[in-house]
Design a protein around this motif. Structure first.
Motif, PDB file in Angstrom:
ATOM      1  N   ARG A  85      -2.040  10.797  -3.098  1.00 16.06           N
ATOM      2  CA  ARG A  85      -2.606   9.580  -3.680  1.00 16.06           C
ATOM      3  C   ARG A  85      -2.432   8.422  -2.715  1.00 16.06           C
ATOM      4  NH1 ARG A  85       2.111   9.568  -7.815  1.00 16.06           N
ATOM      5  NH2 ARG A  85       3.509   8.024  -6.921  1.00 16.06           N
ATOM      6  N   THR A  86      -3.279   7.421  -2.891  1.00 16.33           N
ATOM      7  CA  THR A  86      -3.175   6.145  -2.187  1.00 16.33           C
ATOM      8  C   THR A  86      -3.350   5.077  -3.245  1.00 16.33           C
ATOM      9  OG1 THR A  86      -4.097   7.098  -0.173  1.00 16.33           O
ATOM     10  CG2 THR A  86      -4.127   4.710  -0.353  1.00 16.33           C
ATOM     11  N   GLU A  87      -2.424   4.108  -3.288  1.00 18.64           N
ATOM     12  CA  GLU A  87      -2.434   3.112  -4.357  1.00 18.64           C
ATOM     13  C   GLU A  87      -2.025   1.750  -3.818  1.00 18.64           C
ATOM     14  OE1 GLU A  87      -0.713   6.115  -7.790  1.00 18.64           O
ATOM     15  OE2 GLU A  87       0.663   4.704  -6.853  1.00 18.64           O
ATOM     16  N   ILE A  88      -2.410   0.717  -4.547  1.00 20.03           N
ATOM     17  CA  ILE A  88      -1.891  -0.629  -4.306  1.00 20.03           C
ATOM     18  C   ILE A  88      -0.833  -0.885  -5.365  1.00 20.03           C
ATOM     19  CG2 ILE A  88      -2.360  -3.099  -4.329  1.00 20.03           C
ATOM     20  CD1 ILE A  88      -5.138  -2.529  -3.304  1.00 20.03           C
ATOM     21  N   LEU A  89       0.400  -1.134  -4.934  1.00 17.35           N
ATOM     22  CA  LEU A  89       1.487  -1.487  -5.832  1.00 17.35           C
ATOM     23  C   LEU A  89       1.522  -3.010  -5.889  1.00 17.35           C
ATOM     24  CD1 LEU A  89       4.041  -0.819  -7.496  1.00 17.35           C
ATOM     25  CD2 LEU A  89       5.308  -0.890  -5.330  1.00 17.35           C
TER      26      LEU A  89
ATOM     27  N   ILE B 115       0.852  -1.186   0.000  1.00 19.36           N
ATOM     28  CA  ILE B 115       0.000   0.000   0.000  1.00 19.36           C
ATOM     29  C   ILE B 115       0.889   1.237   0.000  1.00 19.36           C
ATOM     30  CG2 ILE B 115      -1.809   1.292   1.206  1.00 19.36           C
ATOM     31  CD1 ILE B 115      -2.682  -1.466   0.196  1.00 19.36           C
ATOM     32  N   GLN B 116       0.720   2.081  -0.996  1.00 16.08           N
ATOM     33  CA  GLN B 116       1.415   3.370  -1.033  1.00 16.08           C
ATOM     34  C   GLN B 116       0.421   4.419  -0.557  1.00 16.08           C
ATOM     35  OE1 GLN B 116       2.774   3.593  -5.144  1.00 16.08           O
ATOM     36  NE2 GLN B 116       4.757   2.830  -4.490  1.00 16.08           N
ATOM     37  N   LYS B 117       0.821   5.197   0.427  1.00 19.34           N
ATOM     38  CA  LYS B 117      -0.085   6.150   1.067  1.00 19.34           C
ATOM     39  C   LYS B 117       0.714   7.360   1.523  1.00 19.34           C
ATOM     40  CE  LYS B 117       1.680   4.685   5.043  1.00 19.34           C
ATOM     41  NZ  LYS B 117       2.603   5.568   5.710  1.00 19.34           N
TER      42      LYS B 117
ATOM     43  N   LEU C 184      -9.536   2.030  -0.718  1.00 17.07           N
ATOM     44  CA  LEU C 184      -8.493   3.035  -0.541  1.00 17.07           C
ATOM     45  C   LEU C 184      -9.147   4.402  -0.678  1.00 17.07           C
ATOM     46  CD1 LEU C 184      -7.236   0.692  -2.751  1.00 17.07           C
ATOM     47  CD2 LEU C 184      -5.222   1.751  -1.774  1.00 17.07           C
TER      48      LEU C 184
ATOM     49  N   THR D 145       4.884  14.603  -6.332  1.00 18.07           N
ATOM     50  CA  THR D 145       3.553  14.146  -6.739  1.00 18.07           C
ATOM     51  C   THR D 145       2.466  14.737  -5.864  1.00 18.07           C
ATOM     52  OG1 THR D 145       3.573  12.201  -5.314  1.00 18.07           O
ATOM     53  CG2 THR D 145       4.505  11.947  -7.526  1.00 18.07           C
TER      54      THR D 145
ATOM     55  N   TYR E 205      -6.526   2.803   4.035  1.00 19.14           N
ATOM     56  CA  TYR E 205      -6.797   1.507   3.407  1.00 19.14           C
ATOM     57  C   TYR E 205      -7.563   0.614   4.372  1.00 19.14           C
ATOM     58  CZ  TYR E 205      -5.857  -3.318   1.958  1.00 19.14           C
ATOM     59  OH  TYR E 205      -5.983  -4.630   1.610  1.00 19.14           O
TER      60      TYR E 205
END
Length: 86
Positions: free
Chosen positions: A79-83, A40-42, A61, A76, A52
């Motif tokens: 954002r919050t993403e699943i890598l 999880i990128q947060k 997310l 940047t 998340y």
């Protein structure tokens, strides 16, 4: 003109519609998500649980416009993403 019973606009030709829409899964492979193959990128200043959740088989997310980026010096936007790792 849009057909109200459809997700997509009406077209005079089904061939035109299928070529425009295409296969949205083309190039992707199915992969199960588990803790060994995703990260999880947060925002750097928050714990994962603040952006998340995983409940009843659904990954959720969220991001707010006031969030910090992924790292302190990142250019940047929030954002919050699943890598996903292969």
């Amino acid at each position: 003109m849009t057909n109200m019973n459809s997700k997509f606009p009406s077209f005079s030709s089904d061939a035109l519609a299928s070529s425009w829409l295409g296969d949205s899964t083309n190039g992707f492979i199915e992969q199960r998500l588990n803790s060994s193959n995703f990260h999880i990128q947060k925002p750097y200043n928050l714990p994962v649980c603040d952006r998340y959740s995983f409940e009843n088989g659904v990954h959720k997310l969220w991001v707010y416009s006031t969030d910090e980026p992924l790292s302190r010096n990142s250019p940047t936007k929030p954002r919050t993403e699943i890598l996903i790792r292969r």
